[in-house]
Design a protein around this motif. Sequence first.
Motif, PDB file in Angstrom:
ATOM      1  N   THR A  33      -4.076  -4.338  -2.406  1.00  0.00           N
ATOM      2  CA  THR A  33      -3.566  -5.079  -1.245  1.00  0.00           C
ATOM      3  C   THR A  33      -4.648  -5.939  -0.613  1.00  0.00           C
ATOM      4  OG1 THR A  33      -4.055  -3.180   0.196  1.00  0.00           O
ATOM      5  CG2 THR A  33      -1.842  -3.301  -0.748  1.00  0.00           C
ATOM      6  N   HIS A  36      -5.399  -8.982  -2.902  1.00  0.00           N
ATOM      7  CA  HIS A  36      -4.312  -9.961  -2.774  1.00  0.00           C
ATOM      8  C   HIS A  36      -4.408 -10.719  -1.441  1.00  0.00           C
ATOM      9  CE1 HIS A  36      -0.424 -11.739  -3.578  1.00  0.00           C
ATOM     10  NE2 HIS A  36      -0.033 -11.383  -2.354  1.00  0.00           N
ATOM     11  N   HIS A  37      -4.782 -10.028  -0.377  1.00  0.00           N
ATOM     12  CA  HIS A  37      -4.926 -10.675   0.934  1.00  0.00           C
ATOM     13  C   HIS A  37      -6.064 -11.703   0.915  1.00  0.00           C
ATOM     14  CE1 HIS A  37      -4.782 -11.005   5.340  1.00  0.00           C
ATOM     15  NE2 HIS A  37      -6.106 -11.008   5.295  1.00  0.00           N
ATOM     16  N   TYR A  77       1.314 -10.916  -9.063  1.00  0.00           N
ATOM     17  CA  TYR A  77      -0.031 -10.422  -8.721  1.00  0.00           C
ATOM     18  C   TYR A  77      -1.009 -10.644  -9.879  1.00  0.00           C
ATOM     19  CZ  TYR A  77       1.900  -8.150  -4.600  1.00  0.00           C
ATOM     20  OH  TYR A  77       2.506  -7.907  -3.397  1.00  0.00           O
ATOM     21  N   THR A 120      -8.847  -2.047   2.723  1.00  0.00           N
ATOM     22  CA  THR A 120      -7.426  -1.927   2.416  1.00  0.00           C
ATOM     23  C   THR A 120      -6.593  -2.553   3.519  1.00  0.00           C
ATOM     24  OG1 THR A 120      -5.644  -0.358   1.943  1.00  0.00           O
ATOM     25  CG2 THR A 120      -7.309   0.340   3.498  1.00  0.00           C
ATOM     26  N   GLN A 121      -5.356  -2.933   3.149  1.00  0.00           N
ATOM     27  CA  GLN A 121      -4.381  -3.451   4.111  1.00  0.00           C
ATOM     28  C   GLN A 121      -3.310  -2.415   4.433  1.00  0.00           C
ATOM     29  OE1 GLN A 121      -6.441  -6.200   4.878  1.00  0.00           O
ATOM     30  NE2 GLN A 121      -4.442  -6.966   5.508  1.00  0.00           N
ATOM     31  N   ASP A 122      -3.395  -1.243   3.826  1.00  0.00           N
ATOM     32  CA  ASP A 122      -2.409  -0.179   4.037  1.00  0.00           C
ATOM     33  C   ASP A 122      -2.723   0.534   5.355  1.00  0.00           C
ATOM     34  OD1 ASP A 122      -0.521   1.766   3.838  1.00  0.00           O
ATOM     35  OD2 ASP A 122      -1.154   2.517   1.876  1.00  0.00           O
TER      36      ASP A 122
END
Length: 283
Positions: A33, A36-37, A77, A120-122
């Motif tokens: 994530t 990808h960001h 992705y 992380t984006q989580d």
Amino acid sequence: MRVKKQKRHRRAVRFYTACFGFREPFKILCDGTFVHHLLANRITPADTALANTLGATVKIFTTRCVLAELRSLGDAYSDSLNAARNLITARCDHEKRKSAEACITEVIGENNSEHFFVATQDAELRKKFQEIPGVPVIYGLRNALFLERPSTFQHEFAKTVEEERSHMTDLEYKMLKVKKRKVATDEARDFPDADEDHEDRILEAQDLKRNIKRNRMDTKDKAQFKRKKAKGPNPLSCKKKKAQGNTDSASAKERSVDDSARNRSRKRKRSRKSKNTIEPIVG
């Protein structure tokens, strides 16, 4: 805002380096994530952006499970997968593929022995790592990167560890006792009369301490008055005595001045009289 953000990040990095032993270059473990960001918001090159956030050089890592998860997400992705392949792969030792969340939590472990920064984006994963001591978390917001503040749990853990370092452990206490006994036995063998002298010294020291305490109590209870010291005379009221020889010389000078003035006045009077008498004779 930018200055405040940099100060906050600097303070957080200082906390992790001082309390948990993080050292440069900092190791950052990224999941899919976060990669990808970075690509979606064009935060490239990633190493310079992360180095500016932490104020130090960095090394970016990922795991084989993260790569497998990005591969399973399809063509959407594919760019993220290609970018993640260029990163350093951290060892995860998973024969079967696990989810990125489970893989990263196992790599971090209970105390983050490898000193990883987790990127992380989580949101759930970020909350999870706030409850583990010594795990700093990085996340992205639009085109900016942020380092989360250390949680209250991490601050309390650091305090308890510092207090434990200041005290002796049970093993260290036992070792100290054994050393004391060895020293005492060696002294007893070499100097058999030393025990009596040692006891006498201890008693003398205790008596001295008691006397000092009593003296202190006595001085506190008694009223203390300031003694008035004899003061000297006022220097302005004291005049210096004049020497007798100086007065005689001064009076003699005054007399001579007066005599010379009188002689001059007499001479002037005589000269005036002579002029007055001469003028009619000449006419």
